[in-house]
Write a protein that holds these residues in place. Structure first.
Motif, short mmCIF file in Angstrom:
data_model
loop_
_atom_site.label_atom_id
_atom_site.label_comp_id
_atom_site.label_asym_id
_atom_site.label_seq_id
_atom_site.Cartn_x
_atom_site.Cartn_y
_atom_site.Cartn_z
N ALA A 203 12.10 45.56 -39.00
CA ALA A 203 12.84 46.34 -40.00
C ALA A 203 14.31 46.38 -39.59
CB ALA A 203 12.27 47.76 -40.10
N ILE A 204 15.16 46.60 -40.57
CA ILE A 204 16.61 46.65 -40.33
C ILE A 204 17.12 48.03 -40.72
CG2 ILE A 204 18.85 45.60 -40.89
CD1 ILE A 204 16.85 43.67 -39.54
N SER A 205 17.94 48.63 -39.85
CA SER A 205 18.61 49.88 -40.23
C SER A 205 20.11 49.62 -40.32
CB SER A 205 18.32 51.00 -39.22
OG SER A 205 18.94 50.73 -37.97
N PHE A 206 20.78 50.43 -41.13
CA PHE A 206 22.22 50.19 -41.37
C PHE A 206 22.94 51.52 -41.52
CE2 PHE A 206 25.86 49.61 -44.19
CZ PHE A 206 26.51 48.54 -43.59
N LYS A 207 24.08 51.60 -40.83
CA LYS A 207 24.92 52.80 -40.93
C LYS A 207 26.39 52.37 -40.89
CE LYS A 207 23.63 56.37 -38.38
NZ LYS A 207 23.51 57.21 -37.15
N GLU A 208 27.16 52.85 -41.85
CA GLU A 208 28.59 52.51 -41.89
C GLU A 208 29.32 53.53 -41.01
OE1 GLU A 208 31.60 50.87 -45.34
OE2 GLU A 208 29.59 51.54 -45.86
N LEU A 209 30.02 53.05 -39.97
CA LEU A 209 30.71 53.94 -39.03
C LEU A 209 32.15 54.17 -39.46
CD1 LEU A 209 29.30 52.43 -35.70
CD2 LEU A 209 28.43 54.41 -36.97
N THR A 210 32.90 53.08 -39.65
CA THR A 210 34.27 53.15 -40.20
C THR A 210 34.36 52.07 -41.27
OG1 THR A 210 35.14 51.55 -38.60
CG2 THR A 210 35.20 53.87 -37.95
N ASN A 282 33.14 43.58 -38.93
CA ASN A 282 32.98 42.62 -40.03
C ASN A 282 33.24 41.17 -39.62
OD1 ASN A 282 35.70 43.08 -39.68
ND2 ASN A 282 36.19 42.95 -41.86
N LYS A 283 33.74 40.96 -38.39
CA LYS A 283 33.94 39.60 -37.87
C LYS A 283 32.71 39.11 -37.09
CE LYS A 283 38.93 40.25 -37.41
NZ LYS A 283 40.03 40.44 -36.42
N GLY A 284 31.68 39.98 -37.05
CA GLY A 284 30.46 39.61 -36.34
C GLY A 284 30.55 39.82 -34.84
N ARG A 337 24.58 48.15 -51.05
CA ARG A 337 25.78 47.93 -50.23
C ARG A 337 25.39 47.43 -48.83
NH1 ARG A 337 31.09 48.74 -49.63
NH2 ARG A 337 31.89 49.63 -47.69
N ALA A 338 24.34 48.02 -48.27
CA ALA A 338 23.88 47.62 -46.93
C ALA A 338 23.49 46.15 -46.91
CB ALA A 338 22.70 48.49 -46.50
N ILE A 339 22.72 45.72 -47.90
CA ILE A 339 22.27 44.32 -47.95
C ILE A 339 23.47 43.38 -48.12
CG2 ILE A 339 21.00 42.64 -49.40
CD1 ILE A 339 18.84 44.84 -49.72
N LEU A 340 24.41 43.75 -48.95
CA LEU A 340 25.58 42.88 -49.18
C LEU A 340 26.45 42.77 -47.93
CD1 LEU A 340 26.54 43.99 -52.82
CD2 LEU A 340 25.43 41.87 -52.12
N ILE A 341 26.66 43.89 -47.23
CA ILE A 341 27.47 43.85 -45.99
C ILE A 341 26.74 43.07 -44.91
CG2 ILE A 341 28.41 45.26 -44.10
CD1 ILE A 341 29.06 47.42 -46.25
N ILE A 345 27.88 39.74 -42.70
CA ILE A 345 27.82 39.68 -41.23
C ILE A 345 26.97 38.49 -40.79
CG2 ILE A 345 26.92 40.85 -39.16
CD1 ILE A 345 27.68 43.53 -40.54
N ALA A 346 25.83 38.31 -41.47
CA ALA A 346 24.93 37.20 -41.13
C ALA A 346 25.62 35.85 -41.32
CB ALA A 346 23.66 37.27 -41.97
N LYS A 347 26.39 35.73 -42.40
CA LYS A 347 27.11 34.47 -42.67
C LYS A 347 28.13 34.18 -41.56
CE LYS A 347 28.20 35.10 -47.16
NZ LYS A 347 28.69 34.78 -48.52
N THR A 348 28.79 35.24 -41.10
CA THR A 348 29.77 35.10 -40.02
C THR A 348 29.08 34.66 -38.73
OG1 THR A 348 31.08 36.86 -41.03
CG2 THR A 348 31.62 36.30 -38.77
N LEU A 349 27.95 35.30 -38.41
CA LEU A 349 27.18 34.94 -37.20
C LEU A 349 26.69 33.49 -37.28
CD1 LEU A 349 25.02 38.18 -36.77
CD2 LEU A 349 26.88 37.45 -35.28
N ARG A 350 26.28 33.09 -38.48
CA ARG A 350 25.75 31.73 -38.68
C ARG A 350 26.85 30.68 -38.47
NH1 ARG A 350 23.14 32.96 -42.77
NH2 ARG A 350 24.35 32.21 -44.53
N GLU A 351 28.03 30.95 -39.02
CA GLU A 351 29.15 30.00 -38.87
C GLU A 351 29.56 29.87 -37.40
OE1 GLU A 351 30.46 27.84 -41.05
OE2 GLU A 351 28.81 28.59 -42.29
N GLU A 352 29.55 30.99 -36.69
CA GLU A 352 29.88 30.98 -35.26
C GLU A 352 28.85 30.18 -34.47
OE1 GLU A 352 31.77 32.00 -31.58
OE2 GLU A 352 32.44 31.80 -33.65
N ARG A 353 27.59 30.36 -34.84
CA ARG A 353 26.50 29.63 -34.17
C ARG A 353 26.64 28.13 -34.40
NH1 ARG A 353 21.41 28.68 -36.10
NH2 ARG A 353 21.61 30.13 -37.83
N LYS A 354 26.93 27.74 -35.65
CA LYS A 354 27.10 26.32 -35.96
C LYS A 354 28.30 25.74 -35.22
CE LYS A 354 26.76 25.21 -40.40
NZ LYS A 354 26.85 25.41 -41.87
#
Length: 647
Positions: A203-210, A282-284, A337-341, A345-354
């Protein structure tokens, strides 16, 4: 005789019937000098090297059988007046099993049976056996699926003492246990899984801090809380090693009460979890990390299709056709909003991994839509869309970060998921093949290979040759496995990687949970005996599971093609051997064989160096990747054969 050095190895019989020995003592190809019908594929044997040949090949002589891989085999029984023979299904075994009249039991002529080998005397041409179980009539669905189950030695029912043990496990959430855990129950939490999933590992939990900083929790079912180490349940889970997903059923690692109920992170139910919680921007970039036991309460279950709808429409409106409830509904704004954010983040992590060398395979998996009688009525392609990749990326992050904790404790062995560099000869072959399609591949260095492989996979996307080239690229890779020796994961481009995120269906993840808990509790680890042996066992169980799953898919493909003998199909040549062509149909990815003898326009022969079959008179060539039009010639559910003719 004392001067001859005896070695141990495992016997493998390849498609051409050649006997090969695989031994950890020798890194070269070992060919058996005088093959004997008395040895079967998978047998452990004692042998000695009789001669070294050129090109790193050795000739060996088998001295004796050390251990037969199995004593039970599946075959069709042919009953005579006073005895019977079982004609075995396995192509790599070239003898029948003799069954005396008193050992036939309830079997009837033509039944598919399980036969146990009792003895094989020195001068007998065949082993003697007995019918252990009757599976049914060949070609019937239950008979053929049970054949796959029995041939791969898959455990179906849980032993009664295990079922009894599971009933006694306390399934209640206790206040005392909650006090020991981090409480996530009030944090927004959800699961995203396939629509037909029953066991929810994560499961995934999400909380916006700033504005650009978030707390992302990856919560994994705390299976270890219920599966006590060294208990009979633990031993049974270890023996099984993994859950197995056949076309029409699951062979689970854990009893259903645990896998689908107690451990499963179902919505609106409080559950014990083992969590990896990250403060991430937001930069992963990971700003803080926390690992430990927790308690969660999932707010909602999403299917991949529902989460994908949110990502594609950028809204929370879910259409009736996609909704798990079959009713149109709207997702709360905070969840949307959680899913979109999280997707960003996932796209950023994926690009970094590639960027760091991870190889991005996009091969489509196939599933079958079955009717109530388990007949395939539709082929469904499982495509990895952004919703799938969102979850995948967060799971990869958790697995990587757990492995980094293990890496810091260098003194003691841990469980890693490793993936070695590709085989150079296979890469050379791949380079030659893709050149025929107009693509290039740089295999001069580790980094260059991963970069050009990614470029190749991007270039072939959507082309008719995509599936073929992706399949060939995957085959050129080494096999991922579990090990205490951390050599990194080449395919993912990670220096440290493990499996932490699926303990309901993978035993290594249970091991990892235990090791991690010890690290967190003590700040160190005590030496674990036999960890390397456990890793090897889990790797072997995974290999057996993959084999069974592929066999069940192949069976269902043949069943699907049974009523399509009048249909013309466009296909692509996916393999070439000296006896024919393998052709994969474009629209449904079913693969069958065109035998050379069935190509009537000329007399053809196989030319290995060109990977082609060539007509003797016309010099016409059929090459890997060529497009052909085929029709079904024959479907054989018993022998698992799908034969085509080219038209």
């Amino acid at each position: 005789m004392n001067k001859i050095k005896l070695l141990k190895g495992r016997l493998e019989i390849n498609a051409k019937g050649n006997f090969i020995i695989v031994s950890k003592n020798i890194n070269h190809t070992i060919i058996v000098n005088e093959p004997s019908l008395k040895y079967f594929d998978g047998d452990e044997v004692e042998f000695f090297i009789s001669r070294r040949k050129r090109k790193g090949k050795y000739l060996a002589t088998i001295e004796k059988l050390v251990n037969r891989e199995k004593s039970n085999y599946v075959g069709i029984i042919q009953i005579n007046e006073n005895f019977a023979f079982a004609i075995l299904d396995e192509k790599k075994i070239h003898v029948d099993i003799f069954i005396p009249r008193e050992n036939i039991g309830n079997a009837r002529n033509g039944d598919k049976v399980i036969v146990e080998i009792l003895k094989w005397r020195k001068n007998d041409l065949s082993p003697t056996g007995r019918v252990k179980e009757v599976l049914g009539k060949p070609g019937e669905h239950e008979t053929e699926i049970n054949t796959i189950i029995k041939q791969n030695n898959l455990p179906i029912k849980f032993p009664k003492n295990v079922e009894k043990y599971v009933k006694k496990i306390s399934k209640n959430i206790s206040k005392k246990e909650i006090e020991k855990r981090r409480d996530i129950r009030k944090t927004l939490t959800f699961t995203i899984d396939p629509e037909d999933a029953k066991d929810f590992d994560d499961a995934i939990s999400f909380k916006e801090l700033t504005k650009n900083t978030y707390e992302v929790g990856i919560h994994i079912a705390d299976v270890g809380h219920f599966v006590e180490e060294k208990s009979i349940l633990d031993k049974e889970a270890y023996n099984r090693g993994t859950s197995i997903y056949l076309v029409d059923r699951v062979v689970p690692m854990l009893p259903e009460i645990l896998s689908n109920n107690v451990c499963s992170l179902r919505p609106q139910e409080e559950k014990y979890t083992f969590s990896a919680i990250f403060k991430i921007n937001n930069k992963g970039e990971i700003l803080e990390e926390w690992f430990g036991k927790s308690i969660i309460k999932s707010d909602r279950r999403f299917s991949y299709a529902e989460a994908q709808e949110i990502i594609e429409t950028q809204s929370g409106k879910i259409k009736k056709e996609i909704a798990l409830s079959n009713k149109e509904y709207e997702v709360k704004e905070e969840m949307t909003r959680a899913i979109l954010i999280l997707n960003e983040i996932a796209k950023t992590l994926r690009e970094e991994r590639k960027r760091k060398g991870s190889i991005n395979f996009n091969k489509k998996e196939i599933k079958f839509k079955l009717d109530s009688d388990n007949n395939p009525i539709e082929v469904i392609f499982k495509e990895n869309k952004e919703a799938n990749k969102l979850i995948e990326e967060l799971m990869l992050l958790a697995n990587k970060k757990v492995a980094e904790i293990f890496k810091r404790l260098k003194k003691e062995p841990s469980v890693y998921r490793i993936h070695d560099v590709p085989d150079k000869e296979k890469l050379k072959a791949l380079k030659t093949i893709v050149k025929e399609f107009g693509y290039s591949l740089d295999i001069s260095s580790r980094e260059g290979t991963s970069k050009t492989l990614n470029r190749l996979l991007k270039e072939v996307k959507g082309k008719k040759e995509q599936n073929l080239i992706e399949t060939l690229a995957i085959r050129s890779m080494s096999k991922a496995e579990y090990s205490t020796q951390n050599i990194g994961h080449y395919g993912l481009g990670f220096k440290n990687y493990t499996h932490f995120t699926s303990p309901i269906r993978r035993y290594p993840d249970i091991l990892v949970h235990r090791l991690l808990k010890e690290c967190l509790d003590r700040g160190s680890r005590k030496k674990e005996k036999g960890l390397s042996t456990r890793c090897k066992h889990c790797s072997e169980k995974e290999t057996a599971a993959i084999k069974a799953e592929r066999e069940s898919t192949k069976y269902m493909q043949i069943k699907y093609m049974q009523d399509k003998k009048e249909t013309k199909f466009k296909g692509i040549i996916s393999g070439i051997t000296d006896w024919g062509l393998y052709v994969e149909i474009e629209e449904n990815k079913c693969e069958g064989m065109v035998y050379i003898k069935d190509i009537k326009e000329d007399r053809f022969f196989f030319k290995e160096e060109e990977q082609a079959i060539i007509g003797r008179e016309t010099e016409k060539r059929y090459r890997l990747g060529d497009e052909v039009v085929v029709m079904v010639k024959k479907t054989d559910l018993v022998k698992k054969h799908l034969d085509f003719i080219i038209i």
